[in-house]
Structures are given as structure tokens and as C-alpha cells.
Enzyme design. Structure first.
Site, PDB file in Angstrom:
ATOM      1  N   ASP A   1       0.855  -1.182   0.000  1.00 14.58           N
ATOM      2  CA  ASP A   1       0.000   0.000   0.000  1.00 14.58           C
ATOM      3  C   ASP A   1       0.891   1.232   0.000  1.00 14.58           C
ATOM      4  OD1 ASP A   1       0.880   0.451   2.590  1.00 14.58           O
ATOM      5  OD2 ASP A   1      -0.958  -0.234   3.530  1.00 14.58           O
TER       6      ASP A   1
ATOM      7  N   ASP B   1      -7.602  -7.773   1.792  1.00 18.22           N
ATOM      8  CA  ASP B   1      -6.625  -7.879   2.880  1.00 18.22           C
ATOM      9  C   ASP B   1      -7.277  -7.364   4.140  1.00 18.22           C
ATOM     10  OD1 ASP B   1      -5.059  -5.105   3.918  1.00 18.22           O
ATOM     11  OD2 ASP B   1      -6.277  -4.898   2.112  1.00 18.22           O
TER      12      ASP B   1
END
Length: 375
Positions: free
Chosen positions: A92, A271
Site C-alpha cells: 500500500d 486484505d
């Protein structure tokens, strides 16, 4: 990275696909264990591969940038070499972490200035250096730098925030085109669709992201306090706009029920820290419901943790795991984390099999309520 759409459910938007990366293929729907600092808490990579069956893990740009730092990662040859995980990695952008540093960050057009939570040192993330950082980390899939606004943002703030995220995305795409991978494998950039819970903003965000022709797309800023039905509504809306021939990643979601509902609405990748965080706190997920392993009811239950689960579930009893938690043994958290991650991977794997078989909707309807039952 390429995406092969293999099957679609006849009664919903659920899909089964295959993502091809230079570090291996990923079957979808898929759950990705969170490895914030280059490791999944309490779980060895051999267990991730063999017990859990993880095909891809996450790393966090913010945390890896601060520690071990870019110099060490580049000297090692990237995160794959540093931590010896030879399968795909997604990073990320660090946006969520930076913007959660309330009081120690300053947001402006250039980027976000912040102070390290470790030593208070000052840093700045910009769309450009976040791309550079993810090049150094060497992730197969990289996220664009975005602002993750609070879930209760009013319309005016959400609109300003989205405008900033869109301008930052343009800069990320430009920087991606100006730079090259460092370690000989290809990297893909996913735009992140923001817009809080406002339909017009989510629509604008999805259109702007889809226009980039990216290898895949992420949906961010959900599961941050809004009602679950609103989250599902936003996912449905965004997925009517994002390209059907690219994977869709719903960031940070969530419970087993959330995952099945999102799969039904066309999401491919997930996730969440919930499997390991809940596991460390003695909470286990099963198809029959959830178990708190500190409860006295398990003290003399010598049946397997989950007779249909992974190897550790079939070897160890509920009574033994209860004992380990009561004794505050570290092995308790390890066993519980392995169990929960294996369950999540089993859940999305079963969803995939039922999508291919054509009975996903019926299967999901039969188990969805039971998943949240407290045993």
C-alpha cells in the site's frame, strides 16, 4: 501483470480469475495476509506457504520506509530478497498510515509532511517519492498515493480530499512512466478509488481511475465506520464503472461475511489484519461460527480445533489451545493466527470453487449467517 477472467457466477457479479505476475500466479478471489513490516505477525513464511497456502502478502510503504529503511532494502535487492518471500508482494502507499497520524502531520498539495511514530523525525511523502519508495521495495503491485479521509467526513471535505487524491494519482502515473523497476521484474500500479459514502464522488473517482488504463484497481476508504449496507452499496456502484477485465481490490476488508458479500458484488482481492489480530486475542473463525478460546467451555474439550481445517487444527485440541492462552504462551497466538489465516484462504478458495461450479449464490446464502454465530 495481467488478469485472466475465467468464470462468472450466473446469478451475481462474483468472478473467478487468475492474476499473472513475475513472481507467480494468483487465483482469485484471494485473501492477502498483511505483512506490515515485511513479516506476517507470529507466522513463519514456511507456514504461510505450506499450512496457509498464501499466494501473495502485503507490505506497508510507510513502515518499511522508516524501518529497515530504503538503503537496507535496496542493498538487499528489494523486499523479496530481504525477507525471502518468493511469491508476489503488494504494497500500500502508506497514505492510510500517514493520515492516521493525527496531530503530527501536515497535508498540502505537494504531499504530506509527517513525523515518525518511532523517533519523531520529520519526513514528507509525495506522489513521486512514494512511487520511488515502492520501486525500491520491489513490490509486484503498488498503490497510488491517496488521502484516506475519515469515514464521517462531510461532503465538502470529501470532495476536496477526492480532488487532491485525483491530482496525486495523475502525478503517480506520470512518475511511474518516468521510472523503471530496479530488480528485473515488472511492477504494476493500482489507482485507489475514494469518495467516502457519496455516490457522485465515488462515481467521479471510479471514472477518473478507470481512465488510467491501469493493470488493476483498488477501492479504499470503506469499512471505516459506515454501515455495512452502505459499504456494499459503494462497492456495487464502483464495480459498475471499473473495467471488468481488471482485478478489483477492496482494501482493509474485513470479516468473513464482508468478504463473501463483496465477492458477490465483483471484488477479487482482499486484505485485513483481522485474522491475525483476532487470533492473537484468542478469537477464531470457523464455518460453524466464532470461538473465544479463553472461555472455560473449551477447558475439557479435547476435540480438534477444526477437524476440517489445516494441519495445526487437526493436531491440537481446543483444550490445549485454551490452556496455552490461559498460560499466556506465545504458541497460542501462533496457532490461532495460522488457523485464522488458513480459514480465510479456505473461505475464498471455496468461494472460487463454487463460482466455477455455478452455485456460489446458493452456497453463500447457506453459510453467511452461521459464520458470525458465537460458539
Amino acid at each position: 501483470m495481467t488478469f485472466e477472467l475465467q468464470h462468472t457466477d450466473p446469478y451475481s457479479d462474483a468472478r473467478a480469475g487468475l492474476i499473472h505476475t513475475d513472481h507467480g500466479d494468483i487465483t482469485t478471489p484471494i485473501f492477502m495476509p498483511v505483512g506490515t513490516c515485511g513479516s506476517v505477525k507470529g507466522v513463519h513464511f514456511s507456514e504461510l506457504r505450506e499450512e496457509i497456502g498464501a499466494q501473495i502478502i502485503l507490505g506497508n510503504t510507510y513502515h518499511l520506509y522508516l524501518r529497515p529503511g530504503l538503503g537496507i532494502l535496496q542493498a538487499a535487492g528489494g523486499l523479496h530478497q530481504f525477507n525471502t518471500w518468493d511469491r508476489p508482494i503488494l504494497t500500500d502507499s502508506g497514505g492510510f498510515q500517514v493520515f492516521s497520524l493525527t496531530g503530527i502531520r501536515k497535508l498540502r498539495e505537494e504531499g504530506c509532511e509527517f513525523r515518525s511514530h518511532i523517533d519523531g523525525s520529520k519526513h514528507i511523502f509525495t506522489p513521486e517519492n512514494v512511487i520511488d519508495t515502492q520501486r525500491v521495495i520491489g513490490a509486484d503491485i503498488m498503490m497510488a498515493f491517496d488521502e484516506c479521509p475519515p469515514g464521517d467526513s462531510d461532503y465538502a471535505y470529501a470532495k476536496r480530499s477526492l480532488g487532491l487524491t485525483q491530482r496525486w494519482l495523475d502525478r503517480c502515473v506520470k512518475r511511474m512512466a518516468e521510472t523503471a523497476p530496479l530488480y528485473g521484474h515488472k511492477q504494476s500500479l493500482f489507482p485507489i478509488v475514494q469518495g467516502c459514502t457519496y455516490k457522485d464522488l465515488r462515481t467521479d473517482a471510479a471514472l477518473h481511475a478507470a481512465d488510467k488504463g491501469a493493470d488493476g484497481y483498488a477501492i479504499g476508504g470503506l469499512a471505516v465506520g459506515e454501515p455495512t449496507e452502505v459499504m456494499y452499496e459503494m462497492v456495487e456502484l464502483v464495480n459498475t464503472i471499473l473495467p471488468k477485465d481488471r482485478p478489483r481490490y477492496l482494501m482493509g476488508v474485513g470479516t468473513p461475511q464482508n468478504i463473501l458479500e463483496a465477492i458477490e458484488r465483483g471484488v477479487d482481492m482482499f486484505d485485513c489484519v483481522m485474522p491475525t489480530r483476532n487470533g492473537r486475542n484468542a478469537n477464531l473463525f470457523t464455518y460453524e461460527g466464532t470461538m473465544n478460546m479463553r472461555n472455560k467451555k473449551w477447558e475439557t474439550d479435547f476435540s480438534p480445533i477444526d477437524p476440517n481445517g489445516c494441519t495445526v487444527d487437526r493436531i491440537h485440541s481446543k483444550a490445549y489451545l485454551h490452556h496455552l492462552f490461559k498460560a499466556q504462551e506465545l504458541l497460542a497466538m501462533q496457532i490461532a493466527s495460522i488457523h485464522n489465516l488458513a480459514f480465510y484462504l479456505r473461505l475464498v478458495g471455496d468461494a472460487r470453487r463454487h463460482i466455477i461450479a455455478g452455485d456460489f449464490t446458493q452456497w453463500k446464502s447457506g453459510i453467511i449467517q452461521q459464520l458470525g454465530h458465537r460458539l
